[in-house]
Design a protein around this motif. Sequence first.
Motif, PDB file in Angstrom:
ATOM      1  N   HIS A 159      21.257 -18.210  41.846  1.00 43.11           N
ATOM      2  CA  HIS A 159      20.095 -19.075  41.687  1.00 43.11           C
ATOM      3  C   HIS A 159      18.821 -18.290  42.004  1.00 43.11           C
ATOM      4  N   ALA A 161      14.355 -18.033  41.797  1.00 36.38           N
ATOM      5  CA  ALA A 161      13.109 -18.797  41.782  1.00 36.38           C
ATOM      6  C   ALA A 161      11.977 -17.854  41.403  1.00 36.38           C
ATOM      7  N   GLY A 179      17.222 -18.353  45.204  1.00 38.22           N
ATOM      8  CA  GLY A 179      16.989 -19.782  45.286  1.00 38.22           C
ATOM      9  C   GLY A 179      17.711 -20.468  46.429  1.00 38.22           C
ATOM     10  N   THR A 213      20.927 -20.724  37.527  1.00 32.38           N
ATOM     11  CA  THR A 213      19.681 -21.494  37.415  1.00 32.38           C
ATOM     12  C   THR A 213      18.483 -20.620  37.761  1.00 32.38           C
ATOM     13  N   SER A 215      14.599 -21.555  39.091  1.00 34.39           N
ATOM     14  CA  SER A 215      13.643 -22.586  39.493  1.00 34.39           C
ATOM     15  C   SER A 215      12.224 -22.123  39.155  1.00 34.39           C
ATOM     16  N   ASP A 217       7.892 -23.514  38.205  1.00 29.89           N
ATOM     17  CA  ASP A 217       6.928 -24.607  38.217  1.00 29.89           C
ATOM     18  C   ASP A 217       6.721 -25.040  36.760  1.00 29.89           C
ATOM     19  N   GLN A 223       9.117 -19.962  31.652  1.00 28.26           N
ATOM     20  CA  GLN A 223      10.260 -20.546  30.954  1.00 28.26           C
ATOM     21  C   GLN A 223      10.646 -19.684  29.754  1.00 28.26           C
TER      22      GLN A 223
END
Length: 234
Positions: A159, A161, A179, A213, A215, A217, A223
């Motif tokens: 994970h 971020a 993450g 995943t 993470s 904003d 993205q």
Amino acid sequence: MTSLNHCIKFQLNITDPNLLFSNYYEKLCHHKQTKVYVAELVQPACPVCHSSTLKHNGHYVAKVRYLTSNASQPVLLELHKQRVICCSCGKRSMAQTDLVGKSCRISNASKLKVLTALTTDRSMTSIAQENNVSTNTVQRVLDSLDTPFRAQATTLPEHLAFDEVRGVGHKLHFICLDGDNHRIITILSDRFKKSIVKYFEQFPITIRKKVKTVSLDLNAYYQAIAVQLKGFLY
């Protein structure tokens, strides 16, 4: 002295057995009342041949900035580093500690606190003021830790971020965290797509596919990058 040494170490959260505190005092330094803790840094053995038969050859005094919970009252460690000559191999050396880097005047704990603060949306000026260091020091901490993060990166957590931190002159840097435990994976000198993609493409596709995943904003920019890097959100 043993009791004083134990109390100061407990207060400062220091565990190095070669660091022996013997005194403390306050003084005015750069218009701020500063707490100074005095300690001798002992050299237990020769770093070359590991012999414990050493001849003392004086001390080198270093003033090291340490963590403080009150920015208006800085903390200094006055380290009296032993200089020794090995009686076995004749090599000269000076005591060192993991508390601070060689020839450095800012403790590693302080640098870690600065780096942690860089993960928040704050200016480098405010971080510098809080930690009683210069803005240039904050920038150097960021720059010096960037390369080791890249060099040691051989895998990726499941994970991730993505975010950015603000640097000198309001410049934004890309930061990637684990993450799960918020451990810093890397901090890049900018947040451009080319730099981010180049960093992650150093990992084989088999490693990138292990990421479950990412993470983010609401920044669609990140993205698109995550989708481009095969294995992320795929």
